[in-house]
Design a protein around this motif. Structure first.
Motif, short mmCIF file in Angstrom:
data_model
loop_
_atom_site.label_atom_id
_atom_site.label_comp_id
_atom_site.label_asym_id
_atom_site.label_seq_id
_atom_site.Cartn_x
_atom_site.Cartn_y
_atom_site.Cartn_z
N THR A 186 11.43 5.79 4.09
CA THR A 186 12.52 5.92 5.10
C THR A 186 13.58 4.88 5.09
N GLU A 187 13.43 3.72 4.03
CA GLU A 187 14.14 2.71 3.83
C GLU A 187 14.45 1.98 5.08
N GLU A 188 13.54 1.83 5.90
CA GLU A 188 13.63 1.17 7.19
C GLU A 188 12.64 -0.18 7.08
N LEU A 189 13.30 -1.27 7.69
CA LEU A 189 12.50 -2.59 7.69
C LEU A 189 12.29 -2.83 9.26
N TYR A 190 10.99 -3.11 9.52
CA TYR A 190 10.40 -3.38 10.68
C TYR A 190 10.09 -4.63 10.78
N VAL A 191 10.47 -5.30 11.83
CA VAL A 191 10.23 -6.65 12.25
C VAL A 191 9.14 -6.93 13.48
N TYR A 192 8.03 -7.45 13.15
CA TYR A 192 6.81 -7.71 14.11
C TYR A 192 6.87 -9.15 14.66
N GLN A 193 6.75 -9.55 15.68
CA GLN A 193 6.55 -10.95 16.06
C GLN A 193 5.08 -11.00 16.45
N ILE A 194 4.32 -12.11 15.71
CA ILE A 194 2.90 -12.28 15.80
C ILE A 194 2.75 -13.06 17.07
N GLY A 195 1.72 -12.66 18.00
CA GLY A 195 1.28 -13.63 19.21
C GLY A 195 0.90 -15.09 18.92
N SER A 196 0.97 -15.72 19.63
CA SER A 196 0.69 -17.23 19.34
C SER A 196 -0.76 -17.48 18.97
N LYS A 197 -1.65 -16.52 19.30
CA LYS A 197 -3.14 -16.65 19.01
C LYS A 197 -3.25 -15.83 17.88
N GLU A 246 7.43 -19.45 15.07
CA GLU A 246 6.81 -18.27 15.12
C GLU A 246 6.52 -17.43 13.84
N ASP A 247 5.48 -16.74 14.03
CA ASP A 247 5.16 -16.07 12.66
C ASP A 247 5.74 -14.56 12.86
N LEU A 248 6.29 -13.93 11.57
CA LEU A 248 6.86 -12.76 11.72
C LEU A 248 6.03 -12.16 10.74
N LEU A 249 6.12 -10.79 11.06
CA LEU A 249 5.55 -9.68 9.94
C LEU A 249 6.59 -8.82 9.79
N LEU A 250 7.05 -8.81 8.08
CA LEU A 250 8.02 -7.81 8.07
C LEU A 250 7.63 -6.48 7.25
N VAL A 251 7.68 -5.29 7.76
CA VAL A 251 7.06 -4.14 6.72
C VAL A 251 8.39 -3.25 6.48
N VAL A 303 0.88 -1.26 -0.17
CA VAL A 303 0.20 -0.01 0.11
C VAL A 303 0.81 1.27 -0.06
N SER A 304 0.76 1.92 -1.01
CA SER A 304 1.53 3.16 -1.33
C SER A 304 3.05 2.81 -1.07
N GLU A 305 3.58 3.57 -0.01
CA GLU A 305 5.02 3.29 0.39
C GLU A 305 5.50 2.16 1.19
N LEU A 306 4.33 1.42 1.56
CA LEU A 306 4.76 0.36 2.62
C LEU A 306 4.52 -1.24 1.99
N THR A 307 5.54 -1.99 2.09
CA THR A 307 5.29 -3.47 1.79
C THR A 307 5.21 -4.20 2.87
N ALA A 308 4.40 -5.27 3.10
CA ALA A 308 4.20 -6.28 4.43
C ALA A 308 4.37 -7.50 3.68
N LEU A 309 5.06 -8.24 4.62
CA LEU A 309 5.09 -9.65 4.18
C LEU A 309 5.05 -10.45 5.63
N THR A 310 4.30 -11.71 5.63
CA THR A 310 4.38 -12.66 6.74
C THR A 310 5.38 -13.64 6.35
N VAL A 311 6.16 -14.15 7.32
CA VAL A 311 6.92 -15.18 7.31
C VAL A 311 6.99 -16.23 8.43
N ARG A 312 7.18 -17.35 8.35
CA ARG A 312 7.43 -18.19 9.46
C ARG A 312 8.98 -18.51 9.53
N SER A 313 9.18 -18.20 11.08
CA SER A 313 10.56 -18.25 11.57
C SER A 313 10.52 -19.30 12.74
N GLY A 314 11.02 -20.58 12.46
CA GLY A 314 10.88 -21.62 13.28
C GLY A 314 9.39 -21.78 13.76
#
Length: 109
Positions: free
Chosen positions: A72-83, A62-67, A49-60
């Protein structure tokens, strides 16, 4: 009389095609409906959406959300709760700095 038989045959073929289509559509609807209500992230989904790209990935386990913020050329890594009901920022990286570090590590400097 021949025209009457042809009309009946055509009607039966058309009716059978409609019933077959209805069965296929019902199967597709049931397949999609079975995935409703699941709260886990679907790894590999990408959205932009516009200047943001979001991607979900599985790491072991846990699920992660990469934005990626292209402004700003920044990569944000979010951990998604188990539920799937919480999101926590666990890392923020400068993309340009990541590439600079990769080039430095490759050249050994």
């Amino acid at each position: 009389m021949s025209e009457h038989n042809d009309a009946k045959t055509t009607s039966r073929v058309g009716s059978a095609a409609l019933w077959a289509s209805a069965v296929v559509l019902c199967g597709l609807i049931l397949t999609q409906a079975s995935s409703l209500g699941t709260s886990t992230a679907q790894a590999g989904l990408v959205s932009q959406v516009s200047e943001l790209t979001a991607l979900t990935v599985r790491s072991g386990a846990e699920d992660l959300l990469l934005v990626l913020d292209n402004r700003t050329e920044e990569l944000y890594v979010y951990q998604i709760g188990s539920k799937g009901n919480s999101v926590e920022l666990i890392d923020k990286e400068s993309v340009s700095q990541m590439f600079t570090n990769a080039r430095t590590n490759k050249t050994g400097g």
